[in-house]
Design an enzyme around this catalytic site. Structure first.
Site, short mmCIF file in Angstrom:
data_model
loop_
_atom_site.label_atom_id
_atom_site.label_comp_id
_atom_site.label_asym_id
_atom_site.label_seq_id
_atom_site.Cartn_x
_atom_site.Cartn_y
_atom_site.Cartn_z
N ARG A 64 0.96 -1.36 -0.17
CA ARG A 64 0.05 -0.22 0.06
C ARG A 64 1.03 0.93 0.17
O ARG A 64 0.18 2.41 -0.35
CB ARG A 64 -0.43 -0.13 1.49
CG ARG A 64 -2.47 -1.08 1.20
CD ARG A 64 -2.53 -1.54 0.12
NE ARG A 64 -4.05 -2.25 0.10
CZ ARG A 64 -3.64 -3.14 -0.17
NH1 ARG A 64 -2.25 -4.23 -1.04
NH2 ARG A 64 -4.94 -4.12 -0.39
N GLU A 80 1.81 2.22 -3.41
CA GLU A 80 1.10 1.97 -4.22
C GLU A 80 0.69 3.54 -3.78
O GLU A 80 0.37 4.33 -5.36
CB GLU A 80 -0.20 1.62 -4.18
CG GLU A 80 -1.23 1.82 -4.36
CD GLU A 80 -2.39 1.09 -4.40
OE1 GLU A 80 -2.56 -0.04 -3.95
OE2 GLU A 80 -4.15 1.82 -3.76
N SER A 119 14.79 15.19 3.17
CA SER A 119 15.86 14.00 3.32
C SER A 119 15.21 13.00 4.25
O SER A 119 14.14 12.86 4.60
CB SER A 119 16.72 14.74 4.31
OG SER A 119 17.48 13.53 5.19
#
Lengths: 147, 147, 147, 147, 147, 147, 147, 147, 147, 147
Positions: free
Chosen positions: G88, G91, G114
């Site tokens: 997830r 995604e 960063s």
């Protein structure tokens, strides 16, 4: 002992005993193509067939049991095979893939040649210019279902 | 006009004219398997053969010239084919690859089946349980040279 | 003991005994290129050749048997080699691949240079500006069969 | 007009004019191997060489300018080549890669064969059993610097 | 014991003994960059150098022998590195690769910076805003040979 | 007009006008390394800098505007570069990656060399044995934050 | 014992002793996010921190030493994660990656967030429609250096 | 006009008109994160929202219609992103992926954080040592269903 | 003993004892689909469920504990499955993926079918022309949140 | 006009005319699942069906002809889909693939569920906790042929 270990055991037993695939096939009572594929971890044997293989190759009971379990199929270590003999078949798909597709569709319409209801026959074709390998692929045509 | 564009032109001309691969093959005077492969950009035609194809499919002179040039071969867009018909052949290699290797080596020793000195024949096998596709692969055995 | 283990054993025995590939080749009676390839798991030896190697490198009987079995070929761990020496040859294909293709086709027509009916010769070329590696690749031209 | 388009233009002009690579090489005054590689977008020509190519192949000024710019090299569309002729060379690396490495190191120590200070020669070797392709690779040995 | 096992042994011995790479380099009498690369399986040591390393790190004789063999190079497990420190260098190639190419070609013409006749120097650059890493890459320019 | 098209336009304009990267850099008032990277679509210019580049290379207003937009970075077409010059840097990471990691960590502890707070300097190092390329990488060390 | 084995030992000891990551974090005196990452082989502990972890989880001295060595980072077995929870997040990058890029650049200009000077906080957000996971990513903005 | 072309048009119109994502978001009446994702081809707008965007950015009717169609999602050109800003998020998954998994499971049990019932907030966190990016990910926890 | 070893133990114990997945499911008191997935290392059991499985299959205490830990999910060795049975499902996604997307979006709007709040039912459908496999996928529709 | 262009035309015509897939299916007289797949370039229509689609969507004659040609199947741009809705189905294979395999083999023995003699039904399942997607996959079981 998993199926891969059974395969390796079969290969080393076959080598040690000097048995040919044809001999194993005869003990099983099926073609050498299908029996070899099964011994190499791609097909599933009946109890009787597995027992016959166990006897020819002197396998332990656990291996005989494993031969009756449906394996996770796929016999090659890479998506594009590196072995020259096997690569030639991959090359045939790369070069002739669209040709095969066109000709099967022209003859049969949309669908596929089954790789399950399928048999294969490998033989030597004597030829004065150098013997040839003849492979017959024979698969049921399966038309796409309209629904 | 590159070879890929010639291939696309051939496909659309064949569709527009309702010509079959068999018809193109007859005009060329070779098998439907080899001629289709050539039309799909995988083989090289002689001047005469190219001219015959140009006439059957009404191709421009530039396309006829291109058909006589050795193409960069490889007819599929991905390393693992997505088309179900073509994938089944890839699957056969994944499942039967090591079997084919074992049986050819047992019969012939170390070497390969040529994919160049090679012919293929695709035909329909009538069967009451559903017609079958029969494909004969026929390649010269090439033994590894010892030197 | 599988073929990979035989290869590793050969490498460590060769190191321990301070034998050169040339020495192994002499014992076998073939070129150093072919014999090294075989020792590294890419070629198949006859019983006599395998026995000779076993004597030079003090290998167990099981290894000697394995050397007579056709191996699953492919000596590199990745599709694009990471080793700088080997990568340079891959780079030659990337840079010169289409050039080689054009020139062979211009000379011979459609077909390939065989990698099976093939021999290779590696030698040192003394040069005041720095010695050079000379590699001769020698393979039979195989024309595509028209059928 | 980028370099890829120059390459495509060269190929179609060469086809249209029926010029051979050897002819282009003569106009440039270098080997056919190096000149073909340059025409296929892998090498950089001097102003004079580029002009000569432009005349032989009737190229526009922009293309002649482009031929003098260092190209982004790499002539193949995929990491593992699909074209059978080119694949055979890749196969040689897969099968013989470690052999070449062993033999060069045994002869020269740690280092590489240069692919830059390098020349190649492709020729036909007449042979009653079928003519052969002979390719000589010739590269400077570069030892790893110790520092 | 293969070279990978020697590398792992060196790393664990170095940790157990609290030795720094600089210390190993001093014993060898070469730079810390080259010696570390060699200890990590990427360079080849002379008999004397290997012996010195063996003494500093208390390695068995077999490991000392292995250090004198040319290794199969390539120190990373994946084509695109996952370790953030190493990835930053890959990122530099992704972002600056074409820039480096343009500037070297503008200065030197067609050719490469050798990664073999090459040295590297890594040092700390004190800076009030945060110390900096300074890496000097120094490689011979190799022009493409015209032939 | 997207950034890629701006990059291609810059390259062709630079070629047509015979301008050097150094000249463009001077017009911008920054180093040739940073300015070239920006022109190749990897850095972002201020309005004034973009205007200066537009004047040197005679770019349309739309291109000048695009140069002020942060680009999607990544200048190479493949994960493993095929161009020999750029590949050598990739090879350095493959061979020296773990060495760089070990030495920076030994000197600085856990963290990375920044590829953002970073500068690069490429120059020619005259050498009687053949001139050398000297590249200085200079990046801030960033320690991992403990929290 | 390499770091991977230390990670596996930590996981099995944690399971056997019924300790929570929060407990380990308390013993170390840092956040549960950073301490867990370190225990899973991604961060480096001080001698004192490593000792505390060793006591909580009953680790051998060798493991405690290993925890103080900078690891080769990267905790996942594949480039695209297969585990649904971790996927997830991948995604989110696939879907929102360009959005995050646009919004950070609009706010800060060219540069990055960063991943080193970075902290993360994972907590539960009670919600009558189903509790929610709240993750705060907090990283220093690093502008690209102009030079 | 497909969705990709709509995205490119939006980006160039936004640049030409000097509009900020925040402005577009206000016109739509939703957060800048969700609206930007939608404009970049990842979300679906209602008729009213699409009309508002069309007015702000002066889009043709066809584009306004397209914004109401569910897109094929995925905003990045490669599986591992090359852009440094976006890569840092991928790196967080590589480094912290198993940590996030452990901590969410310890708190919630087996399940995932939804990437659909999800919101994101990106903001600037002023900091004397350099401003920071703060990103809050907020997703519903979805437990695996037992059945 | 990690989860993978627990999975392998379960498979071999199931084989040795001649137990069916249905039997294991009954002991657990959930569906055969969910229980099999859990036994194959994809789901998490409660203490009671794990104990029941341990009794049916005669597992050691450590395995029973492992079954209660959330696993790293993903049951297949390659991104594109090689096993023909499993490949057919991958093929369905390749062929029908966009169809499923279109039809779900037409019915429900933008969102997904959950793979977490999900159940599956596999059964045999007797058919005179050959029995059929019927698989019902049942997942909650999750609409994209607007925010 | 190739099949991909026909698919794109169908999608834009469908959008412009406000037609639903159900409407197209009714015109064809088959299920919405099969007809949508065909319109998206995955199935082959009869002349009559193609004509009906052409009338509903106002397609040119060339497109109607194309719909009757067997397409090269595969509807997704990447091997692992990036679109969240489609990915969930891929995830189901990753997580449940071995489960499906075990249960089908336990019920039917060795073989596959056909993806050709196959139908699919997608429907909405009202549920007070949130409506659900119900998908029924229905494929003929094909046992491996023994020969």
């Amino acid at each position: 002992m998993n199926r891969l270990e059974v395969t390796e055991l079969i290969i080393s037993q076959k080598l040690a005993k000097g048995v040919k695939w044809e001999d194993v096939a005869k003990a099983v009572g099926q073609s050498k193509e299908w029996v070899t594929a099964g011994c190499l971890g791609q097909m599933t044997f009946t109890a009787e067939q597995a027992k016959a293989i166990g006897e020819v190759l002197d396998l332990p009971a656990e291996a005989v049991t494993q031969l009756q379990v449906v394996p996770y199929k796929g016999s090659l270590p890479t998506a594009v095979p590196t072995d020259p003999l096997i690569y030639r078949f991959y090359e045939l798909i790369m070069v002739y893939g669209t040709t095969i597709k066109e000709l099967i569709h022209e003859e049969f319409g949309d669908g596929i040649m089954s790789a399950i209801d399928f048999s294969m026959d490998i033989s030597r074709l004597p030829d004065p210019k150098g013997d040839r390998v003849k492979i017959i692929l024979n698969g049921k045509f399966l038309p796409y279902k309209m629904y």
